[in-house]
Design a protein around this motif. Sequence first.
Motif, PDB file in Angstrom:
ATOM      1  N   VAL A 350      56.161  20.142  64.484  1.00  0.00           N
ATOM      2  CA  VAL A 350      57.107  21.012  64.435  1.00  0.00           C
ATOM      3  C   VAL A 350      58.064  21.757  63.456  1.00  0.00           C
ATOM      4  O   VAL A 350      58.056  20.831  62.301  1.00  0.00           O
ATOM      5  N   PRO A 351      58.349  23.100  62.447  1.00  0.00           N
ATOM      6  CA  PRO A 351      58.862  23.330  61.593  1.00  0.00           C
ATOM      7  C   PRO A 351      60.196  22.149  61.327  1.00  0.00           C
ATOM      8  O   PRO A 351      60.297  22.552  59.843  1.00  0.00           O
ATOM      9  N   HIS A 352      60.937  21.668  62.347  1.00  0.00           N
ATOM     10  CA  HIS A 352      62.247  21.355  62.386  1.00  0.00           C
ATOM     11  C   HIS A 352      62.376  20.127  62.820  1.00  0.00           C
ATOM     12  O   HIS A 352      62.913  20.428  64.561  1.00  0.00           O
ATOM     13  N   SER A 353      62.668  18.567  62.512  1.00  0.00           N
ATOM     14  CA  SER A 353      62.930  17.769  63.591  1.00  0.00           C
ATOM     15  C   SER A 353      64.347  17.420  63.435  1.00  0.00           C
ATOM     16  O   SER A 353      64.861  17.174  62.778  1.00  0.00           O
ATOM     17  N   ILE A 354      64.368  17.765  65.294  1.00  0.00           N
ATOM     18  CA  ILE A 354      66.391  17.357  65.018  1.00  0.00           C
ATOM     19  C   ILE A 354      66.790  16.088  65.261  1.00  0.00           C
ATOM     20  O   ILE A 354      67.334  15.467  65.185  1.00  0.00           O
ATOM     21  N   PHE A 355      65.408  15.016  65.198  1.00  0.00           N
ATOM     22  CA  PHE A 355      66.061  13.247  65.830  1.00  0.00           C
ATOM     23  C   PHE A 355      65.611  12.974  64.138  1.00  0.00           C
ATOM     24  O   PHE A 355      65.771  12.018  64.015  1.00  0.00           O
ATOM     25  N   SER A 356      64.967  13.599  63.211  1.00  0.00           N
ATOM     26  CA  SER A 356      65.147  12.515  61.885  1.00  0.00           C
ATOM     27  C   SER A 356      66.427  11.591  61.149  1.00  0.00           C
ATOM     28  O   SER A 356      65.795  11.012  60.849  1.00  0.00           O
ATOM     29  N   GLU A 357      67.280  12.494  61.441  1.00  0.00           N
ATOM     30  CA  GLU A 357      68.478  11.225  61.000  1.00  0.00           C
ATOM     31  C   GLU A 357      69.305  10.349  62.061  1.00  0.00           C
ATOM     32  O   GLU A 357      69.571   9.864  61.620  1.00  0.00           O
ATOM     33  N   ARG A 358      68.488  10.062  62.982  1.00  0.00           N
ATOM     34  CA  ARG A 358      68.507   9.369  64.187  1.00  0.00           C
ATOM     35  C   ARG A 358      67.446   8.233  64.441  1.00  0.00           C
ATOM     36  O   ARG A 358      67.014   7.551  64.673  1.00  0.00           O
ATOM     37  N   GLY A 359      66.570   8.233  63.275  1.00  0.00           N
ATOM     38  CA  GLY A 359      64.978   7.089  62.778  1.00  0.00           C
ATOM     39  C   GLY A 359      63.615   8.165  64.379  1.00  0.00           C
ATOM     40  O   GLY A 359      63.022   6.902  64.107  1.00  0.00           O
ATOM     41  N   GLY A 360      63.823   9.259  65.343  1.00  0.00           N
ATOM     42  CA  GLY A 360      62.942   9.323  65.142  1.00  0.00           C
ATOM     43  C   GLY A 360      62.107   9.904  64.372  1.00  0.00           C
ATOM     44  O   GLY A 360      62.210  11.141  63.942  1.00  0.00           O
ATOM     45  N   ILE A 361      60.870  10.071  64.695  1.00  0.00           N
ATOM     46  CA  ILE A 361      59.250   9.904  63.768  1.00  0.00           C
ATOM     47  C   ILE A 361      58.331  10.278  65.096  1.00  0.00           C
ATOM     48  O   ILE A 361      58.558  10.581  65.843  1.00  0.00           O
ATOM     49  N   LEU A 362      58.208  12.577  64.562  1.00  0.00           N
ATOM     50  CA  LEU A 362      57.031  13.123  65.354  1.00  0.00           C
ATOM     51  C   LEU A 362      56.091  12.845  65.245  1.00  0.00           C
ATOM     52  O   LEU A 362      55.468  13.080  63.808  1.00  0.00           O
ATOM     53  N   GLN A 363      54.939  13.050  65.764  1.00  0.00           N
ATOM     54  CA  GLN A 363      54.093  12.757  65.721  1.00  0.00           C
ATOM     55  C   GLN A 363      53.376  15.017  66.363  1.00  0.00           C
ATOM     56  O   GLN A 363      53.819  14.768  67.412  1.00  0.00           O
ATOM     57  N   PRO A 364      52.267  15.662  65.321  1.00  0.00           N
ATOM     58  CA  PRO A 364      51.795  17.086  65.355  1.00  0.00           C
ATOM     59  C   PRO A 364      51.005  16.738  66.951  1.00  0.00           C
ATOM     60  O   PRO A 364      50.577  15.471  67.286  1.00  0.00           O
ATOM     61  N   ASN A 365      51.419  17.279  67.791  1.00  0.00           N
ATOM     62  CA  ASN A 365      50.545  17.350  69.232  1.00  0.00           C
ATOM     63  C   ASN A 365      49.021  17.789  69.070  1.00  0.00           C
ATOM     64  O   ASN A 365      48.968  18.181  68.183  1.00  0.00           O
ATOM     65  N   THR A 366      48.190  16.759  69.893  1.00  0.00           N
ATOM     66  CA  THR A 366      46.762  17.106  70.433  1.00  0.00           C
ATOM     67  C   THR A 366      46.286  16.586  70.788  1.00  0.00           C
ATOM     68  O   THR A 366      46.977  16.462  72.371  1.00  0.00           O
ATOM     69  N   LEU A 367      45.391  17.484  71.152  1.00  0.00           N
ATOM     70  CA  LEU A 367      45.141  17.793  72.595  1.00  0.00           C
ATOM     71  C   LEU A 367      43.140  17.712  72.683  1.00  0.00           C
ATOM     72  O   LEU A 367      42.608  17.975  70.932  1.00  0.00           O
ATOM     73  N   VAL A 368      42.842  16.605  72.798  1.00  0.00           N
ATOM     74  CA  VAL A 368      41.259  16.344  72.888  1.00  0.00           C
ATOM     75  C   VAL A 368      40.205  16.701  74.379  1.00  0.00           C
ATOM     76  O   VAL A 368      41.071  16.280  75.758  1.00  0.00           O
ATOM     77  N   ILE A 369      39.059  17.091  74.321  1.00  0.00           N
ATOM     78  CA  ILE A 369      38.265  17.665  75.477  1.00  0.00           C
ATOM     79  C   ILE A 369      38.130  16.577  75.428  1.00  0.00           C
ATOM     80  O   ILE A 369      36.559  16.905  74.419  1.00  0.00           O
ATOM     81  N   ARG A 370      37.035  15.424  75.705  1.00  0.00           N
ATOM     82  CA  ARG A 370      35.986  14.234  76.170  1.00  0.00           C
ATOM     83  C   ARG A 370      35.822  15.159  76.540  1.00  0.00           C
ATOM     84  O   ARG A 370      35.015  15.164  78.525  1.00  0.00           O
ATOM     85  N   LEU A 371      33.820  15.294  76.160  1.00  0.00           N
ATOM     86  CA  LEU A 371      32.769  16.171  77.191  1.00  0.00           C
ATOM     87  C   LEU A 371      32.346  14.566  78.003  1.00  0.00           C
ATOM     88  O   LEU A 371      31.387  15.551  78.663  1.00  0.00           O
ATOM     89  N   GLN A 372      31.676  13.944  76.971  1.00  0.00           N
ATOM     90  CA  GLN A 372      30.879  12.762  77.840  1.00  0.00           C
ATOM     91  C   GLN A 372      31.386  11.671  76.186  1.00  0.00           C
ATOM     92  O   GLN A 372      31.538  11.623  75.908  1.00  0.00           O
TER      93      GLN A 372
END
Length: 485
Positions: A350-372
């Motif tokens: 995300v371009p700006h984390s509103i949680f950083s001042e309160r210790g929240g750590i963000l991870q970027p979203n990940t989409l996993v497509i498992r075929l087999q």
Amino acid sequence: MASPAGKLLLFGATGDLAQRMLIPSLYGLHADGLLPEGLTITGTARSDHDDAGYREFARAALDEHLPTDRKDAAAIETFLTRLHYQPLDASTLEGFDELAEKLGDISGGLAIFLSTAPSLFGPTIKGLESAGLAGPNVRIGLEKPLGHDLPSSREINDIVAEVFPEDRTFRIDHYLGKETVQNIMALRFGNALFEPVWNAQAIEHVQITISETVGLEGRADYYDGSGALRDMVQNHVLQLLALIAMEPPAKIDGTSIRDEKVKVLRSLRPITSELAPQMTVTGQYGSGAVGGKPVGAYDEELGRPSDTETFVALKANIDNWRWQGVPFYLRTGKRLPERYSEIVIQFKPVPHSIFSERGGILQPNTLVIRLQPEEYVRLLVMAKEPGLDREGVRLREVPLDLSLTTAFAGARRRIAYERLLLDLIEGDPTLFVRRDEVEAQWGWIDQIRAGWKANNMTPKKYTSGSWGPSTSIALTERDGVTWYE
């Protein structure tokens, strides 16, 4: 779509592929009432069977390779009555007239599945033509390998094109018959959620992994002359890349989808000799342990020294507006710790984390497509952990899971060849590979091999049961990326 064929002719009808995949797939279609009524299936190979002998051969294949819950004695008996057999040495014109006589009247349409050594493609095509088995109501399916480089691929395609025009030529990549692979299009183009962010503005990188735990498994002669780059990347991996990266087709048909795929393949940035050492990794498995069992090195299995690669990792770039600046990391290998095929779409933070001042750590979203072996789509999103937050906001990555196996529990999971054989019989080219796709793939692959040769790059040894050479880790980590495992 063309009219369904009234007859199916299988070359290589006693081979391993026929026993494991083709015969069980055709039986599955028969048992579910999906084959055209009256369709006959004629097998041919060098083995000396008559009709009765081939039916017993097919019965044994079904007994060994069909799941127990699919074995229906009555359905097997009626399926076997469809089967016929004609011995043939495809390397000579002699015998094709007898094959034509065995097939009889083909005015209702003939579909041919050609699963032979590439050296037999030319004689087989000429034999079919000489016996009147290549007319306008005949279509042909070609199983890989279709060459070992661009010139040999063009040679094979030219031989086929002399007799079978492109609209009657069906090049097979069995990965395109997998249900989850087709679901890539449903995911992208059937949901307003994804397509607006499916581009360089929102996506940081893409990973495609096809990992195998097996070694040579009886394919020594073929594999040692091919290697991982030709065997897996040239077809399966690049087809997955094309489906992930293509523009929305105008509609779901063979022309529209394949037009968009070939645009992607032609947009792949060439990996030149100068770039090969930085953008490619090649490896060969040594001894080690897989699944808790000790296994030998590639050279030991092969019985002689070899420079054939069993592992490849690549960094690919697509030079178009949608994907400019987005790296695609591709890898495939044998004797790795796990067997799976997977596509990972890593979104930007995300371009700006509103949680950083309160210790929240963000991870970027990940989409996993498992075929087999499992089939699922998993979106990793950030959520707040329950609590009063007196010591800060605790955020955690949690999965939103769509298990296709669970969601469609009432539907039978089909072998990829079931769909491809039925499409061949019915004349639907959507899931088959067009000539210009194949040649675009080979052109890109040939440059990589030329780069290896120019730089004297030979496969680096890796321990069986590991994720390949350590240089494959460096390939991504120099960009600040870690392989998703």
